[in-house]
Design an enzyme around this catalytic site. Sequence first.
Site, PDB file in Angstrom:
ATOM      1  N   ARG A   9      37.930  -1.452  38.059  1.00 18.70           N
ATOM      2  CA  ARG A   9      36.798  -0.772  37.091  1.00 18.70           C
ATOM      3  C   ARG A   9      36.250  -0.908  38.361  1.00 18.70           C
ATOM      4  NH1 ARG A   9      37.618  -3.074  31.758  1.00 18.70           N
ATOM      5  NH2 ARG A   9      39.062  -1.449  30.971  1.00 18.70           N
ATOM      6  N   GLY A  36      45.465   0.361  26.240  1.00 12.30           N
ATOM      7  CA  GLY A  36      44.829  -0.659  26.722  1.00 12.30           C
ATOM      8  C   GLY A  36      46.699  -0.973  27.274  1.00 12.30           C
ATOM      9  N   GLY A  74      40.344   1.363  23.654  1.00  8.68           N
ATOM     10  CA  GLY A  74      39.354   2.317  21.914  1.00  8.68           C
ATOM     11  C   GLY A  74      38.569   3.412  21.964  1.00  8.68           C
ATOM     12  N   LYS A  88      49.406  -2.066  15.125  1.00 13.54           N
ATOM     13  CA  LYS A  88      49.527  -1.892  14.061  1.00 13.54           C
ATOM     14  C   LYS A  88      49.905  -0.459  13.691  1.00 13.54           C
ATOM     15  CE  LYS A  88      46.040  -5.918  12.975  1.00 13.54           C
ATOM     16  NZ  LYS A  88      44.823  -5.636  12.422  1.00 13.54           N
TER      17      LYS A  88
HETATM   18  P1  ADP Z   1      47.800   0.070  23.181  1.00 13.35           P
HETATM   19  O1  ADP Z   1      46.370  -1.185  23.733  1.00 13.35           O
HETATM   20  O2  ADP Z   1      48.645   0.649  24.519  1.00 13.35           O
HETATM   21  O3  ADP Z   1      46.683   0.626  21.906  1.00 13.35           O
HETATM   22  P2  ADP Z   1      48.749  -2.229  20.588  1.00 13.35           P
HETATM   23  O4  ADP Z   1      47.392  -2.928  20.855  1.00 13.35           O
HETATM   24  O5  ADP Z   1      48.705  -1.160  19.780  1.00 13.35           O
HETATM   25  O6  ADP Z   1      48.665  -0.635  22.135  1.00 13.35           O
HETATM   26  O7  ADP Z   1      49.958  -2.879  21.020  1.00 13.35           O
HETATM   27  C1  ADP Z   1      50.233  -3.262  21.965  1.00 13.35           C
HETATM   28  C2  ADP Z   1      51.049  -4.324  21.988  1.00 13.35           C
HETATM   29  O8  ADP Z   1      52.126  -4.109  20.350  1.00 13.35           O
HETATM   30  C3  ADP Z   1      51.704  -5.291  22.712  1.00 13.35           C
HETATM   31  O9  ADP Z   1      50.980  -6.827  22.976  1.00 13.35           O
HETATM   32  C4  ADP Z   1      53.153  -5.282  22.422  1.00 13.35           C
HETATM   33  O10 ADP Z   1      53.785  -6.746  22.815  1.00 13.35           O
HETATM   34  C5  ADP Z   1      53.482  -5.162  20.932  1.00 13.35           C
HETATM   35  N1  ADP Z   1      53.877  -5.275  20.303  1.00 13.35           N
HETATM   36  C6  ADP Z   1      55.291  -4.364  20.026  1.00 13.35           C
HETATM   37  N2  ADP Z   1      56.193  -3.941  19.322  1.00 13.35           N
HETATM   38  C7  ADP Z   1      56.028  -5.231  18.514  1.00 13.35           C
HETATM   39  C8  ADP Z   1      57.059  -5.434  17.697  1.00 13.35           C
HETATM   40  N3  ADP Z   1      58.428  -4.522  17.635  1.00 13.35           N
HETATM   41  N4  ADP Z   1      56.597  -6.626  17.228  1.00 13.35           N
HETATM   42  C9  ADP Z   1      55.688  -7.609  17.660  1.00 13.35           C
HETATM   43  N5  ADP Z   1      54.967  -6.872  18.639  1.00 13.35           N
HETATM   44  C10 ADP Z   1      54.694  -5.794  19.279  1.00 13.35           C
HETATM   45 MG    MG Z   2      46.454  -2.985  22.459  1.00 14.25          MG
END
Ligand code: ADP
Ligand code: MG
Length: 402
Positions: free
Chosen positions: A42, A356, A379, A201
């Site tokens: 960064r 992220g 975000g 989520k």
């Molecule tokens: P991003 O940061 O790319 O938007 P998220 O923060 O929504 O993604 O989610 C990332 C997390 O989701 C990772 O840490 C991963 O381990 C978790 N994850 C993905 N699939 C599963 C699953 N089936 N059960 C539990 N955790 C999961």
């Molecule tokens: Mg995330």
Amino acid sequence: MQATEATKLPTIDELDVQGKRVLVRCDLNVPLKHGVIGDDLRVRASVPTLRALLDRGARLVVCSHLGRPKGKVVDELRLAPVGDRLSELLGTEVRATSDVAGEDARAACASDAEVVLLENLRFDPREEENDPAFARELAHLADAYVNDAFGSSHRAHASVVGVTEHLPSAAGFLLADEVDKLERLLHDPKRPFVAVLGGVKVSDKLGVIEHLLDKVDAICVGGAMAFTLLVATGKEVGRSLVEEDRVDEVRDVLERADRQDVEILLPTDVVAATAPEEGADSAEVPLEEIGDRLGVDVGPDTGKRFGDVVRGAKTVIWNGPMGIFEIDAFAAGTLAVADAIADATRNGAYTVVGGGDSAAAMKKLGKEDEVSHVSTGGGASLEMLEGKELPGISALRRGRNR
Ligand code: ADP
Ligand code: MG
């Protein structure tokens, strides 16, 4: 939709900076442990805008937040080590101040120091409150303002929004580039346009799904969030993560997708584990055979099906890993999607990774150079995908029309 003059972001070319002091909001939120910087990406990414302003005869007041000090001075989160790194990269002295916008900051900005770095903005509680008096104090340190912190632009904070009321303002290169790349995705994308969504989520991403329904031809859903969708379609998912309180909402979204002819692809096989942990017993099984285990990754058939859809696309957005990719045994589904996106890119598709953890996954798999764009703002990129205008970006556009 093409950006009109009124909606275009003002750029630094439009600012008169010669002989002026310019307040630059950067994202210097680097991993820092005992004063040692982990990844300085960064800091390096901030250099082009700072360099360009210096070359045009400006003196700089750089500011950023670091970590979550919650409005108090936390010695571990002082920006001085970042100032040292910045000084090496710019090849000029960086005067780090001992306060955010107080006496020392005022003295430094009144001196002829070429580059001043303000102390961590979030040491002052008024930053996150977008306090007008704090915004004025910051603005008083400079003659013009540049926002180059895309990853903070979804926050209505004083250094992002408030200051633009007081100073001629523009977007730095990083911010302008992120906005360009994400708007290109959402305005007049080449078809087929495919989204791949995953992560934990579904509640974090329902807004994204809803907004994308008007734009895309298909959405592949993996990660833990897929299980809430599967439950909404009447499937058994064992002990997988499910947001029970979202099932009705998800059912409505699925019905809407059907009406709008957007195909929603869900996992048909999974990696079923006894626990979401390294070393847990696991097996690739059809969804129906998950039993009392939990789904920690999409299975190979699903990975292939998602991959085929991605390879056939001309535009792809990927947000959220397909499984717990941090554990190697549960990373294959995420890797399959990453591979397919790299192939699609090679075949001329426009591909963007936002979020992220998805960006981290792309990096872990060594594929970050094989997509058209990896967004730096978790975000912030999600909110753009939800169709929201980010407060920091609206503020710059408002400033242009003032
Ligand atoms: P991003 O940061 O790319 O938007 P998220 O923060 O929504 O993604 O989610 C990332 C997390 O989701 C990772 O840490 C991963 O381990 C978790 N994850 C993905 N699939 C599963 C699953 N089936 N059960 C539990 N955790 C999961
Ligand atoms: Mg995330």
